[in-house]
Design an enzyme around this catalytic site. Structure first.
Site, PDB file in Angstrom:
ATOM      1  N   GLU A 396     -25.807  31.905  -1.776  1.00 35.04           N
ATOM      2  CA  GLU A 396     -24.384  31.785  -2.076  1.00 35.04           C
ATOM      3  C   GLU A 396     -23.960  30.338  -2.293  1.00 35.04           C
ATOM      4  O   GLU A 396     -23.039  30.055  -3.062  1.00 35.04           O
ATOM      5  CB  GLU A 396     -23.540  32.447  -0.986  1.00 35.04           C
ATOM      6  CG  GLU A 396     -23.895  32.043   0.444  1.00 35.04           C
ATOM      7  CD  GLU A 396     -24.910  32.965   1.079  1.00 35.04           C
ATOM      8  OE1 GLU A 396     -26.046  33.013   0.573  1.00 35.04           O
ATOM      9  OE2 GLU A 396     -24.576  33.603   2.095  1.00 35.04           O
ATOM     10  N   LYS A 529     -19.187  27.544   5.554  1.00 41.65           N
ATOM     11  CA  LYS A 529     -18.924  26.906   4.261  1.00 41.65           C
ATOM     12  C   LYS A 529     -17.959  27.727   3.409  1.00 41.65           C
ATOM     13  O   LYS A 529     -17.088  27.171   2.735  1.00 41.65           O
ATOM     14  CB  LYS A 529     -20.241  26.675   3.516  1.00 41.65           C
ATOM     15  CG  LYS A 529     -21.106  25.572   4.129  1.00 41.65           C
ATOM     16  CD  LYS A 529     -22.291  25.219   3.243  1.00 41.65           C
ATOM     17  CE  LYS A 529     -23.069  24.035   3.823  1.00 41.65           C
ATOM     18  NZ  LYS A 529     -24.171  23.592   2.943  1.00 41.65           N
ATOM     19  N   ARG A 532     -14.583  27.229   4.638  1.00 38.80           N
ATOM     20  CA  ARG A 532     -14.112  25.932   4.143  1.00 38.80           C
ATOM     21  C   ARG A 532     -13.596  26.059   2.714  1.00 38.80           C
ATOM     22  O   ARG A 532     -12.542  25.519   2.377  1.00 38.80           O
ATOM     23  CB  ARG A 532     -15.259  24.931   4.224  1.00 38.80           C
ATOM     24  CG  ARG A 532     -14.997  23.589   3.555  1.00 38.80           C
ATOM     25  CD  ARG A 532     -16.131  22.626   3.837  1.00 38.80           C
ATOM     26  NE  ARG A 532     -16.071  21.413   3.023  1.00 38.80           N
ATOM     27  CZ  ARG A 532     -16.695  20.283   3.323  1.00 38.80           C
ATOM     28  NH1 ARG A 532     -17.422  20.212   4.416  1.00 38.80           N
ATOM     29  NH2 ARG A 532     -16.608  19.233   2.540  1.00 38.80           N
ATOM     30  N   LYS A 639     -26.649  16.490  -6.368  1.00 43.09           N
ATOM     31  CA  LYS A 639     -25.449  15.647  -6.351  1.00 43.09           C
ATOM     32  C   LYS A 639     -25.435  14.671  -7.523  1.00 43.09           C
ATOM     33  O   LYS A 639     -24.394  14.460  -8.161  1.00 43.09           O
ATOM     34  CB  LYS A 639     -25.369  14.871  -5.028  1.00 43.09           C
ATOM     35  CG  LYS A 639     -25.097  15.723  -3.806  1.00 43.09           C
ATOM     36  CD  LYS A 639     -25.001  14.851  -2.560  1.00 43.09           C
ATOM     37  CE  LYS A 639     -24.698  15.680  -1.324  1.00 43.09           C
ATOM     38  NZ  LYS A 639     -24.555  14.847  -0.113  1.00 43.09           N
TER      39      LYS A 639
END
Length: 711
Positions: A396, A529, A532, A639
């Site tokens: 996920e 998460k 969040r 990232k």
């Protein structure tokens, strides 16, 4: 225990078994009475093991036959049909035969009845069915409910039907199978109301209306009449067949891996199309019937609260179960396409996830945006201080990172030219920056409950819980201990393994050198998460400089769905959050399971993670331990890769369209901090967890983000 006692016990148990089948014993000869006649009583000779029955004395002192009374088994109480209900409301009505047409083997009768000065006609293959349809039309003329059952309820009459629809009797008789279905005698009976492979879902499939726009979007919804219980011992196909005889079920599709097939069947009732899915055609057919019963007759076969969808607080553009099943099928279908019908070695997985986008009220126009698999995190020794390694390869999490790539692509599409602006999912916001178009929604699918708080308390399918051996009643209570301290706790994943552990009170800060020297690298659980994301949005800090917060409209689980636990994990545990910046909110999406729960994926979890985003030619395979592919190359989701996309978009967006003014970003870390409203919302979230006594959020070493853009 002496021998005599043992013999008595043995004979007693044998007697019980024999008595059970007395009515079914065929006569041995002409002197032996048949069923229902006098039965000669034993005199105890011949070594019979049955217990002697007491003799009845006649007037002459001789024994006589005792008549065996046949027990009548009361059948199920059926709901009254339109003919019966109309007769109660308007007794003495006369039905007239208007015509009989068609061949001898397939006649068509037309009957009429006059009610309140109006003549109503009905047709059917028999006079009885023609009268029934005429009565239904008459009822509809003066009662504002769509069918006879609702009319009955509206006029203050209730159906007192004592049923147990979860009993063992709710199996299919062979006579109801289609020609292509072969009953499997070894299959266990399924239960209406469970959420496992052999059973029905929380609310079953619910069909799409013939109209593409739900009435709730254009006018206030009518009050829903209370549901009435179904006849006991009958499955949905049997019930629907009594209400609408002669329906034809069509086989639509077959999909899924060999050990987890999914079949789709459909049926048309009163001009409306219904479909259902299941692990075999029999179950799929039953779910299609269940869908029709729920929509046309308001007959709901499962009222277990924890298996019902938890509706969202916002605008609901789709019927919950239709959406959930469609999203599940789309993600599984796309994964099948990407892995050569699951034949690729990279089709092996424990968890499958995906994001589906809808752009209107019709789920047939839904589009798969991302697909991913994975259950593991990076080993601490492979951390990258240049943003080149993926820390978390849970399915996920990877699906959401894939969605970010799609959002960047849509922003670039908008910024290309005016023609492309119409194709983009974004539009300019009057508050500055960009926002999603009104009808665009994103839906997250996970094949099982997310690790952490959502999964730790629902390790089994609901059908296995609350089973009482004496009644065979399947009941699944809500969370019996909602106030236990363990409920809602923040949890972290285990490095290079599976499972989660509660956070320690002093572990909110991790250091780079500490991890390299052997301390476990902690990663927050998927439940945490997603919670969040329900506050700060799925777009992340960098994209929030360009776009308003984006939230998932629904979270759909393929298995282990429990409404109480999932809603707590997703948002209820932080309901105390306050002082969020403008446009940020505590999102409460639709939560739902699917009709055909996914089979458990046995075996050891693979060490790789697969990702795909719409527009990609092939899947990318990442080693979850290293966070890179097998050749050591960084992922397109790392990232550094996403920061490159952000820098490219930042160079194209005019300064007046930035939601946050940022001129010359130097590092990835500084760029993230520039999203001030996002950072404020995140701080409020962390405070809410601490105030609720659920622990402190554990963040990665800051050194991971101290890198600059290098083309």
């Amino acid at each position: 225990m002496d021998i005599e006692d043992e013999e008595n016990m043995s004979s007693s148990s044998t007697d019980i078994k024999e008595n059970r089948n007395l009515d079914n014993m065929p006569p041995k000869d002409s002197s032996t009475p048949g069923p229902g006649e006098g039965i000669p009583l034993s005199n105890g000779g011949g070594g019979s093991t049955s217990r002697k029955r007491p003799l009845e004395e006649g007037s002459n002192g001789h024994s006589k036959y005792r008549l065996k009374k046949r027990r009548k088994t009361p059948g199920p109480v059926l709901p009254k049909n339109a003919l019966m209900q109309l007769n109660e409301i308007k007794p003495g009505l006369q039905y007239m035969l208007l015509s009989q047409t068609g061949p001898v083997h397939a006649p068509l009768f037309v009957m009429s009845v006059e009610v309140n000065g109006q003549v109503f006609e009905g047709s059917g293959p028999t006079k009885k069915k023609a009268k029934l349809h005429a009565a239904e039309k008459a009822l509809r003329s003066f009662v504002q409910f769509p069918n006879a059952s609702e009319a009955h309820l509206a006029m203050g009459r209730t159906l007192s039907v004592n049923t147990d629809f979860t009993s063992d009797q709710a199996d299919f008789p062979d006579t109801l199978f289609n020609g292509f279905e072969t009953p499997d005698k070894s299959e266990p009976p399924f239960y209406v109301g469970s959420n496992g492979d052999d059973s029905f879902s929380s609310s079953g499939d619910v069909s799409l209306s013939a109209s593409p726009v739900p009435a709730s979007l254009t006018q206030p919804p009518l009050p829903i009449p209370p549901p009435f219980p179904p006849p006991s011992g009958k499955n949905p196909v049997m019930i629907l067949n009594e209400l609408r005889p002669g329906l034809k079920y069509d086989f639509l599709s077959e999909s899924g891996e060999s050990h987890a097939k999914s079949f789709v069947m459909s049926v048309v009732v009163d001009g409306q199309f219904f479909e259902g899915s299941g692990r075999n055609k029999k179950l799929a057919k039953a779910r299609a019937a269940q869908s029709a019963l729920a929509t046309v007759f308001n007959l709901h076969l499962d009222q277990t609260p924890s298996r019902q969808p938890v509706l969202s607080e916002g605008l609901q553009l789709h019927l919950p179960q239709v959406l959930a099943d469609a999203v599940s099928r789309l993600v599984l279908g796309k994964f099948s396409d990407l892995t050569d019908n699951f034949s690729s070695p990279h089709a092996r997985r424990k968890v499958l996830s995906g994001v589906v986008m809808t752009t209107g009220t019709d789920v047939k126009d839904a589009k798969v945006i991302s697909v991913s698999t994975g259950t593991k995190c990076i080993n601490g020794e492979y951390m990258s201080d240049r943003g080149l390694a993926l820390n978390d390869c849970h399915a996920e999490i990877i699906s959401r990172r894939s969605l970010l790539r799609f959002l960047y692509a849509q922003l670039e599409l908008y910024l290309n030219n005016k023609e492309d602006q119409k194709k983009s999912i974004f539009q300019k916001s009057e508050r500055g920056g960009f926002r999603l178009k009104d009808t665009v929604q994103f839906h997250l699918y996970i094949s099982t409950s997310p690790c952490g708080d959502a999964r730790i308390f629902s390790p089994h399918e609901p059908v296995l819980e609350g089973m009482t051996p004496d009644s065979h009643q399947l009941t699944e209570p809500a969370d019996r201990h909602p106030n236990r301290k363990a409920r809602g706790q923040l949890r972290t994943k285990i490095e290079s393994g599976e499972g989660t552990i509660p956070v320690r009170s002093n572990a909110s800060i991790q250091t780079w050198d500490g991890v390299l020297q052997g301390e476990r690298l902690l990663t927050m659980s998927c439940s945490d998460k997603i919670a969040r994301w329900n506050v700060v949005g799925i777009q992340g800090s960098l994209l929030s400089i360009f776009v308003e917060p984006i939230y998932f409209s629904s979270i759909i689980l393929g298995s282990l769905y429990h409404g109480d636990h999932l809603s707590r994990a997703m948002y209820q545990r932080i309901s105390n959050i306050e002082d969020l910046p403008p446009l940020y909110t505590l999102n409460k999406p639709l939560l739902s399971g699917i009709s055909n729960a996914e089979a458990r994926q046995p075996g050891k979890a693979p060490n790789f993670s697969v990702n795909w985003t719409v527009g990609d030619a092939t899947i990318e395979v990442i080693n979850a331990t290293t966070g890179k592919d097998e050749l050591g190359r960084p992922s397109r989701l790392c990232k550094h890769a996403l920061y490159c996309r952000w820098m490219r978009v930042h160079g194209k967006v005019p300064p007046h369209l930035l939601r946050t003014k940022i001129t010359k970003p130097t590092t990835y870390h500084e760029s993230k901090l520039a999203a001030r409203e996002y950072q404020a919302a995140k701080a409020r979230l962390f405070t809410a967890f601490i105030k609720a006594g659920l622990g402190a959020w554990v963040e990665k070493p800051t050194e991971q983000d101290q890198f600059s853009f290098t083309p």
